[in-house]
Design a protein around this motif. Structure first.
Motif, PDB file in Angstrom:
ATOM      1  N   TYR A   1       0.838  -1.203   0.000  1.00  0.00           N
ATOM      2  CA  TYR A   1       0.000   0.000   0.000  1.00  0.00           C
ATOM      3  C   TYR A   1       0.871   1.251   0.000  1.00  0.00           C
ATOM      4  CZ  TYR A   1      -3.414   3.481   1.507  1.00  0.00           C
ATOM      5  OH  TYR A   1      -4.193   4.584   1.596  1.00  0.00           O
ATOM      6  N   GLY A   2       1.877   1.274   0.885  1.00  0.00           N
ATOM      7  CA  GLY A   2       2.701   2.469   0.985  1.00  0.00           C
ATOM      8  C   GLY A   2       3.416   2.796  -0.308  1.00  0.00           C
ATOM      9  N   SER A   3       4.081   1.800  -0.908  1.00  0.00           N
ATOM     10  CA  SER A   3       4.841   2.064  -2.138  1.00  0.00           C
ATOM     11  C   SER A   3       3.912   2.365  -3.305  1.00  0.00           C
ATOM     12  CB  SER A   3       5.714   0.861  -2.461  1.00  0.00           C
ATOM     13  OG  SER A   3       4.934  -0.305  -2.665  1.00  0.00           O
ATOM     14  N   LEU A   4       2.828   1.623  -3.410  1.00  0.00           N
ATOM     15  CA  LEU A   4       1.901   1.815  -4.526  1.00  0.00           C
ATOM     16  C   LEU A   4       1.241   3.186  -4.458  1.00  0.00           C
ATOM     17  CD1 LEU A   4      -0.527  -0.818  -5.896  1.00  0.00           C
ATOM     18  CD2 LEU A   4      -1.418   1.407  -5.309  1.00  0.00           C
ATOM     19  N   VAL A   5       0.786   3.557  -3.272  1.00  0.00           N
ATOM     20  CA  VAL A   5       0.067   4.837  -3.134  1.00  0.00           C
ATOM     21  C   VAL A   5       1.024   6.012  -3.317  1.00  0.00           C
ATOM     22  CG1 VAL A   5      -1.217   6.284  -1.516  1.00  0.00           C
ATOM     23  CG2 VAL A   5      -1.761   3.857  -1.726  1.00  0.00           C
ATOM     24  N   ARG A   6       2.266   5.871  -2.846  1.00  0.00           N
ATOM     25  CA  ARG A   6       3.231   6.955  -3.090  1.00  0.00           C
ATOM     26  C   ARG A   6       3.432   7.186  -4.585  1.00  0.00           C
ATOM     27  NH1 ARG A   6       5.747   5.187   1.724  1.00  0.00           N
ATOM     28  NH2 ARG A   6       6.814   3.502   0.622  1.00  0.00           N
ATOM     29  N   GLU A   7       3.567   6.111  -5.331  1.00  0.00           N
ATOM     30  CA  GLU A   7       3.704   6.249  -6.777  1.00  0.00           C
ATOM     31  C   GLU A   7       2.434   6.810  -7.405  1.00  0.00           C
ATOM     32  OE1 GLU A   7       6.212   5.782  -8.871  1.00  0.00           O
ATOM     33  OE2 GLU A   7       7.580   5.394  -7.204  1.00  0.00           O
ATOM     34  N   LEU A   8       1.299   6.363  -6.886  1.00  0.00           N
ATOM     35  CA  LEU A   8       0.015   6.842  -7.416  1.00  0.00           C
ATOM     36  C   LEU A   8      -0.125   8.341  -7.208  1.00  0.00           C
ATOM     37  CD1 LEU A   8      -2.844   6.149  -8.572  1.00  0.00           C
ATOM     38  CD2 LEU A   8      -3.580   5.908  -6.192  1.00  0.00           C
ATOM     39  N   ILE A   9       0.207   8.806  -6.011  1.00  0.00           N
ATOM     40  CA  ILE A   9       0.071  10.234  -5.703  1.00  0.00           C
ATOM     41  C   ILE A   9       1.024  11.050  -6.560  1.00  0.00           C
ATOM     42  CG2 ILE A   9       0.310  11.962  -3.888  1.00  0.00           C
ATOM     43  CD1 ILE A   9      -2.130  10.059  -3.683  1.00  0.00           C
ATOM     44  N   SER A  10       2.266  10.579  -6.704  1.00  0.00           N
ATOM     45  CA  SER A  10       3.224  11.332  -7.513  1.00  0.00           C
ATOM     46  C   SER A  10       2.791  11.415  -8.973  1.00  0.00           C
ATOM     47  CB  SER A  10       4.606  10.670  -7.416  1.00  0.00           C
ATOM     48  OG  SER A  10       4.582   9.358  -7.968  1.00  0.00           O
ATOM     49  N   SER A  11       2.023  10.431  -9.428  1.00  0.00           N
ATOM     50  CA  SER A  11       1.551  10.451 -10.818  1.00  0.00           C
ATOM     51  C   SER A  11       0.297  11.297 -10.992  1.00  0.00           C
ATOM     52  CB  SER A  11       1.266   9.019 -11.287  1.00  0.00           C
ATOM     53  OG  SER A  11       2.419   8.222 -11.217  1.00  0.00           O
ATOM     54  N   LEU A  12      -0.642  11.193 -10.046  1.00  0.00           N
ATOM     55  CA  LEU A  12      -1.941  11.845 -10.218  1.00  0.00           C
ATOM     56  C   LEU A  12      -1.967  13.294  -9.758  1.00  0.00           C
ATOM     57  CD1 LEU A  12      -4.532   9.105  -9.188  1.00  0.00           C
ATOM     58  CD2 LEU A  12      -3.784   9.762 -11.453  1.00  0.00           C
ATOM     59  N   GLU A  13      -1.187  13.634  -8.742  1.00  0.00           N
ATOM     60  CA  GLU A  13      -1.306  14.974  -8.156  1.00  0.00           C
ATOM     61  C   GLU A  13      -1.100  16.086  -9.176  1.00  0.00           C
ATOM     62  OE1 GLU A  13       0.351  17.601  -4.392  1.00  0.00           O
ATOM     63  OE2 GLU A  13       1.245  15.661  -4.843  1.00  0.00           O
ATOM     64  N   PRO A  14      -0.009  16.090  -9.946  1.00  0.00           N
ATOM     65  CA  PRO A  14       0.147  17.202 -10.911  1.00  0.00           C
ATOM     66  C   PRO A  14      -0.938  17.219 -11.981  1.00  0.00           C
ATOM     67  CG  PRO A  14       1.825  15.505 -11.254  1.00  0.00           C
ATOM     68  CD  PRO A  14       1.130  15.155  -9.989  1.00  0.00           C
ATOM     69  N   VAL A  15      -1.365  16.047 -12.404  1.00  0.00           N
ATOM     70  CA  VAL A  15      -2.384  15.984 -13.459  1.00  0.00           C
ATOM     71  C   VAL A  15      -3.719  16.508 -12.955  1.00  0.00           C
ATOM     72  CG1 VAL A  15      -3.669  14.431 -14.971  1.00  0.00           C
ATOM     73  CG2 VAL A  15      -1.222  14.067 -14.598  1.00  0.00           C
ATOM     74  N   LEU A  16      -4.182  15.978 -11.821  1.00  0.00           N
ATOM     75  CA  LEU A  16      -5.502  16.351 -11.313  1.00  0.00           C
ATOM     76  C   LEU A  16      -5.521  17.786 -10.803  1.00  0.00           C
ATOM     77  CD1 LEU A  16      -6.534  13.060  -9.476  1.00  0.00           C
ATOM     78  CD2 LEU A  16      -7.273  13.893 -11.704  1.00  0.00           C
ATOM     79  N   THR A  17      -4.418  18.236 -10.222  1.00  0.00           N
ATOM     80  CA  THR A  17      -4.357  19.629  -9.763  1.00  0.00           C
ATOM     81  C   THR A  17      -4.519  20.583 -10.936  1.00  0.00           C
ATOM     82  OG1 THR A  17      -2.911  18.997  -7.925  1.00  0.00           O
ATOM     83  CG2 THR A  17      -2.961  21.318  -8.539  1.00  0.00           C
ATOM     84  N   CYS A  18      -3.830  20.302 -12.025  1.00  0.00           N
ATOM     85  CA  CYS A  18      -3.945  21.145 -13.227  1.00  0.00           C
ATOM     86  C   CYS A  18      -5.361  21.094 -13.785  1.00  0.00           C
ATOM     87  CB  CYS A  18      -2.932  20.683 -14.256  1.00  0.00           C
ATOM     88  SG  CYS A  18      -2.970  21.615 -15.796  1.00  0.00           S
ATOM     89  N   ILE A  19      -5.946  19.903 -13.819  1.00  0.00           N
ATOM     90  CA  ILE A  19      -7.301  19.756 -14.365  1.00  0.00           C
ATOM     91  C   ILE A  19      -8.304  20.548 -13.537  1.00  0.00           C
ATOM     92  CG2 ILE A  19      -9.175  18.088 -14.617  1.00  0.00           C
ATOM     93  CD1 ILE A  19      -7.099  16.070 -15.560  1.00  0.00           C
ATOM     94  N   CYS A  20      -8.214  20.444 -12.228  1.00  0.00           N
ATOM     95  CA  CYS A  20      -9.179  21.129 -11.356  1.00  0.00           C
ATOM     96  C   CYS A  20      -8.999  22.639 -11.410  1.00  0.00           C
ATOM     97  CB  CYS A  20      -9.024  20.622  -9.919  1.00  0.00           C
ATOM     98  SG  CYS A  20      -9.516  18.893  -9.705  1.00  0.00           S
ATOM     99  N   LYS A  21      -7.772  23.107 -11.533  1.00  0.00           N
ATOM    100  CA  LYS A  21      -7.562  24.547 -11.640  1.00  0.00           C
ATOM    101  C   LYS A  21      -8.128  25.081 -12.954  1.00  0.00           C
ATOM    102  CE  LYS A  21      -3.543  25.025  -8.622  1.00  0.00           C
ATOM    103  NZ  LYS A  21      -2.100  25.381  -8.536  1.00  0.00           N
ATOM    104  N   ARG A  22      -8.052  24.276 -14.001  1.00  0.00           N
ATOM    105  CA  ARG A  22      -8.605  24.704 -15.286  1.00  0.00           C
ATOM    106  C   ARG A  22     -10.111  24.851 -15.227  1.00  0.00           C
ATOM    107  NH1 ARG A  22      -6.651  21.442 -20.377  1.00  0.00           N
ATOM    108  NH2 ARG A  22      -8.195  22.892 -21.246  1.00  0.00           N
ATOM    109  N   LEU A  23     -10.744  24.128 -14.299  1.00  0.00           N
ATOM    110  CA  LEU A  23     -12.204  24.221 -14.178  1.00  0.00           C
ATOM    111  C   LEU A  23     -12.647  25.634 -13.848  1.00  0.00           C
ATOM    112  CD1 LEU A  23     -13.354  20.984 -12.344  1.00  0.00           C
ATOM    113  CD2 LEU A  23     -14.215  21.858 -14.492  1.00  0.00           C
ATOM    114  N   LEU A  24     -11.868  26.310 -12.992  1.00  0.00           N
ATOM    115  CA  LEU A  24     -12.252  27.671 -12.608  1.00  0.00           C
ATOM    116  C   LEU A  24     -12.148  28.635 -13.775  1.00  0.00           C
ATOM    117  CD1 LEU A  24     -10.575  27.929  -9.096  1.00  0.00           C
ATOM    118  CD2 LEU A  24     -12.960  27.433  -9.648  1.00  0.00           C
TER     119      LEU A  24
END
Length: 1039
Positions: A475-498
């Motif tokens: 869980y720890g290793s998988l989720v760390r990789e997941l967060i590092s992959s998704l955070e920049p993508v989803l943050t950019c997507i959500c900011k574009r919504l505004l």
């Protein structure tokens, strides 16, 4: 036949013989072993189980040719190459075999007592010298020899080893003194028992154990009284060959043999290899083992080393090999060289197990029925290696990390690699925001699938067998990789919504939001579920970053709230537009638009509960924002109720009036107000609402107070709308004196509906406002009509007012009761009481007010004093005695020199004047002050009714000849206050004054309106004559 058995042939005709031999050294070694051990025309016996169910064994003889063909298939050689390799093998030096035999100890059981000296002889048929090999002599029933023999073997398939146990004669002393006699009667050496062991058995099993010898029975030898003989033997066959790196060559050949056998199993998906070989391959492996001088126990390590390198080997089988090896270690069956080899093998086993763990899902698919057994065997293998002291020491000496550490690292690597592999097939292929969201959803779905039953399945096995928390590491290793992959993508997507417009979006952009059912919300929900799984298993830590995933979606939340708020306002507009404002049923006083608006609250509530927002930094801010938006929707709905007011009013004969829809509108606003009060609980903000100085508390209270105020204002606005209808009906009622239209067609139906459907507080407030409106309309009407209307009109108006009052103050508790007697109403009643009087009654009212004015001694400003005595006789005659009068102003100037005093007299008058034949009387005029009159006057023909309403007016005047007489003051006495008998009549000291026109202005003003009447005109003319300032006062009133 060899061609048929070889699907792929490697052409080596062009290569030189040296290169061919160099490249196929293992083949030459194998051929050399076959030719020397089995023989070119011989067979090799192989014992195998008949079937797994019966457990019986059978022996198969494998020809040398078959072994050669198998060898050709394994290394994929053609016939020419094989022939060349055979020639090379035949040119090698023949193999010399040696039997290494150790005679350890024995157990001899006899019926008689006494120890004998015993020894064992060893021989084989293939020995050239035919001499026996002899152990040491031991005198014991349990002899210990520990004697080693190295015995050359000529033909392993035919030779056997022959052991014989000997014993010395019973009387050894006879050999010393009478040797000839002893030889005849007591032989020196006697054979006790024998044992024969085939060399093939030694090759196959490498014996090490207790063997029972067969006792010898010979008629020429006396009975030795021996019951049984057992001897502990160990032995194995070695070869004298010049091969180097024997273990390495054997291991390479064994691995190649196993791969050849198991490769078809992989293609046919026929299961895992459990260590079983065909007879031909078993015979071939045995030839190589003998050639390379590999002990049977050491062969176990080689088999384990080769098996663990196979992708489709049964892990249970490998585990059994490891357990057998550990057993052999405990039994000290391995040499130092074997232990070094075992150390390398254990390291390889650990590496291969780690490789499988690093690809856990592919090595042990959750859907595969064999995965649990295989993974458990792998973990057990690692656990047993770690726990067994011997293997643990070997691993420690190899300076390898602890197995627990390597397993943990392998699990961490598995989590990272799994996520990276999934990312390659999802997120890295997406380019547009829509595709990135879909890829993120697919990725998080796969993560959830893995974190569900599969990872729990793996975790259960690791915990049980090794006490390793697989779930936490993965869980720890998988989720760390997941967060590092998704955070920049989803943050950019959500900011574009505004930055996206709220309206006018394309079809593709409309799906790009944070609403229910959207892919972006599903991604968020998946992340929440991943976070929950981590907290539940105590695997989520701050290092993973999953705790802060809410922060990425804050822009999306605000965008969605703004969008839904605008949409909700539009929905409210449509709901109000379509609403007929009819009660939904007998139990619900509100209409469809209210429930539609409340459902918007519910939709946001469902959305809020669906996202399960659990961010500590914004856990209160976002719900407060939601509350503000919902309150805006509620206020917008209530404001729309004012806009549709005209449509909810009924038309009564062309007049706008209150109907059944008005209470529905109020009920709608009340219902929405209650729903606003429930919002904090709905969004989990009860604690904030109940706290002090809370934003939530102030927000809800302000909105509810505002809506309550709007409800009252709405009812007031309704009242303003129907005010013209009320005014028209009041005008008609006052004109005709008929209130049936006002009551029966307007007030009664409206108040009945309002009373039954409106909340009591709002009903009473509206009732009071309606009453005030009616009173105000009558006051305004009174003001306009009082100058031109006669008293009978105001009589009708008073009747109308009283009937309306009865409608507003019924005997039940639903009316206004005493609250109807407002200052405005009381003023109106007083005004009507005056206006409905006729002229004479108004004049009487004037004098009534004059008498009341004179009773207030504090406000009275007297001008003269009059002493009289009055009473009624038994016959009803009024007797008045005027005794004395005094002018106060003259008395104050009595010190001045007065040349001549004017004349003074008192005038008596009954009001009304037509009550008596003598309407007025007066005394004689006296030129003195005080003036003493002592005159009596009689007024006859007065009725009781006259007495109750009449007044006696006494005026003190100053008489002048040239100009008009001057009124010094007057006194008013109600006839009802005069005694009716002459007994004990006392003087009345009357303080005379002039009237205060302000206190009696209304009566005079009404009389002034009636100047066209003779009675009013005469009264006012006399009043103006007596009080010249009255004219000016009337002019001021008119102004």
């Amino acid at each position: 036949m060899a061609d048929e058995a070889s699907p792929i042939m490697v052409a080596t005709s062009e290569a030189s013989s040296e290169n061919l031999v160099r490249e196929n050294t293992n083949v030459v070694d194998a051929l050399h072993a076959i030719f020397n051990i089995t023989g070119r025309e011989g067979t090799w016996p192989v014992t195998q189980k008949d079937s797994q169910l019966s457990g019986d064994h059978k022996t198969l003889n494998v020809p040398a040719d078959e072994m050669v063909r198998e060898l050709q298939e394994i290394f994929q050689l053609d016939e020419d190459a094989m022939e060349k390799l055979k020639k090379e093998a035949l040119q090698r030096k023949p193999i010399e075999f040696m039997l290494n035999l150790t005679v350890k100890e024995g157990r001899i059981r006899k019926r008689s007592t006494g120890n004998d000296t015993v020894y064992i002889t060893v021989t084989t048929p293939s020995r050239n010298d035919n001499q026996d090999l002899i152990t040491s002599y031991v005198k014991s029933f349990a002899p210990k020899w520990d004697h080693e023999f190295n015995i050359p073997i000529r033909d392993p398939q035919k030779d056997h080893i022959y052991l014989q146990l000997w014993q010395n004669g019973e009387d050894e002393l006879s050999w010393l003194f009478e040797p000839k006699l002893a030889t005849i009667h007591f032989p020196r050496v006697l054979p006790i028992a024998t044992l024969s062991i085939p060399i093939m058995e030694v090759i196959e099993r490498e014996f090490d154990g207790w063997y029972e010898f067969q006792s010898i029975s010979d008629a020429g030898i006396p009975s030795l009284d021996v019951e049984s003989v057992k001897v502990h033997l160990s032995g194995h066959i070695t070869c004298s060959s010049d091969l180097g790196e024997q273990h390495q060559s054997y291991d390479e050949f064994l691995l190649r043999l196993f791969q050849h056998h198991t490769f078809p199993l992989m293609d046919n998906a026929s299961g895992l290899w459990q260590g079983n070989l065909p007879a031909s391959l078993t015979a071939l492996s045995t030839q190589l083992r003998i050639l390379h001088d590999v002990r049977k126990d050491t062969q176990l390590i080689s088999w384990c080393k080769a098996a663990v390198q196979l992708p489709n080997v049964d892990a249970v089988y490998v585990h059994s090999l490891v357990k057998n090896i550990q057993t052999k270690i405990v039994a000290s069956s391995f040499s130092e060289e074997d232990l070094a080899f075992l150390q390398d093998t254990l390291t390889l086993i650990i590496e291969k197990c780690e490789e499988k763990i690093r690809s856990l899902d592919r090595s042990f698919p959750f859907s595969n029925a064999d995965s649990e057994e295989q993974l458990m065997a792998v973990v057990k293998t690692l656990g047993d290696i770690h726990r067994h002291p011997k293997t643990q020491m070997l691993i420690y000496q190899s300076e390898q990390p602890l197995i627990h550490e390597t397993v943990t690292e392998a699990l961490i690597t598995f989590g990272c690699n799994w996520l990276k592999q999934m990312e390659k097939s999802t997120l890295l292929l997406a380019s547009s925001p829509i595709d990135q969201i879909k890829a993120s959803l697919a990725l998080t779905n796969e993560v959830l699938l893995l974190l569900g039953e599969p990872l729990e399945f793996y975790n259960r096995i690791f915990l049980k067998e090794m006490k390793v928390h697989c779930y936490k590491q993965v869980y720890g290793s998988l989720v760390r990789e997941l967060i590092s992959s998704l955070e920049p993508v989803l943050t950019c997507i959500c900011k574009r919504l505004l930055k996206e417009p709220d309206t006018g979006e394309s079809a593709e952009e409309l799906s790009y939001d944070f609403g229910l059912g959207s892919n972006l919300l599903k991604v968020y929900t998946n992340l929440c579920q991943i976070n929950f799984l981590g907290r539940r298993s105590e695997s989520a830590t701050e290092e993973t970053g999953i705790e802060s995933h809410h922060q990425w979606f804050i822009p999306a939340v605000h965008h969605w709230l703004a969008y839904t708020n605008n949409l909700a306002l539009q929905c409210v507009d449509k709901a109000v537009e379509k609403d007929s404002f009819e009660r939904m049923n007998d139990h619900c006083h509100f209409s469809a638009s209210a429930t539609d608006t409340a459902s918007l609250f519910h939709n946001v509530k469902v959305w809020w509960h669906k996202i399960a927002w659990d961010d500590q930094t914004t856990n209160d801010l976002i719900p407060v924002r939601i509350l503000e938006d919902q309150c805006d929707v509620a206020k917008h709905y209530c404001q729309l109720m004012f806009d549709v007011m005209d449509s909810v009013l009924e038309q009564n004969e062309g007049r706008s009036w209150i109907g059944a829809k008005i209470p529905v509108v109020v009920a709608n606003m009340e219902y929405i107000n209650k729903e606003v009060g429930k919002l904090p609980k709905t969004f989990g903000l009860d604690s904030l609402k109940n706290g002090t100085n809370s934003t939530v508390k102030n927000l809800i209270e302000n909105v509810q107070d505002t809506i309550n105020l709007w409800i009252n204002q709405y009812l007031e606005a309704v009242l303003r709308k129907v005010k013209p209808t009320i005014k028209t009906s009041l005008d008609n009622a006052c004109e005709s004196g008929d209130v049936s239209d006002l009551l029966n067609n307007l007030l009664d139906p409206a108040l009945s509906v309002l009373c039954s459907d409106l909340p009591r507080s709002h009903f009473l407030n509206f009732l009071a406002s309606l009453w005030d409106c009616i009173v105000l309309l009558l006051q305004m009407k009174l003001k306009d009509e009082s100058k031109i209307r006669k008293n009978d009109y105001f009589e009708q108006m008073s009747y109308v007012l009283n009937e309306i009052l009865k409608c507003f103050t019924p005997s039940t508790d639903i009316g206004l009761d005493v609250r109807a007697k407002t200052p405005g109403y009381m003023s109106l009643v007083q005004e009507l009481e005056l206006l409905k009087l006729d002229t004479n009654e108004l004049i009487s009212h004037y004098y009534q007010n004059r008498w009341k004015e004179q009773q207030d001694l504090q406000q009275q400003e007297t001008t003269a004093t009059l002493v009289v005595r009055t009473h009624f006789s038994d016959s009803g005659t009024l007797n008045v005695s005027v005794i004395m009068a005094d002018d106060r102003a003259t008395a104050e100037e009595n010190n001045k020199l007065i040349t001549a005093l004017p004349s003074y007299y008192v005038k008596l008058e009954l009001i009304p004047e037509d009550w008596s034949l003598r309407r007025s009387e007066k005394t004689q005029a006296l030129r003195e002050i005080p003036a003493t009159f002592d005159e009596d006057f009689v007024f006859e023909n007065l009725e009781d009714n006259d007495i109750e309403k009449g007044f006696l007016v006494l005026r003190f005047l100053e008489q002048h000849v040239i100009h008009s007489n001057i009124l010094l003051g007057e006194a008013v006495i109600p006839l009802a206050h005069i005694h009716k008998n002459s007994d004990d009549i006392k003087n009345m000291y009357l303080q005379l004054d002039t009237p205060c026109l302000d206190s009696i202005a209304r009566s005079l003003q009404i009389l002034n309106y009636r100047r066209r009447e003779s009675t009013a005109y005469d009264f006012l003319k006399k009043l103006e004559k007596r009080y010249p300032e009255t004219k000016k006062h009337f002019r001021n009133l008119q102004t």
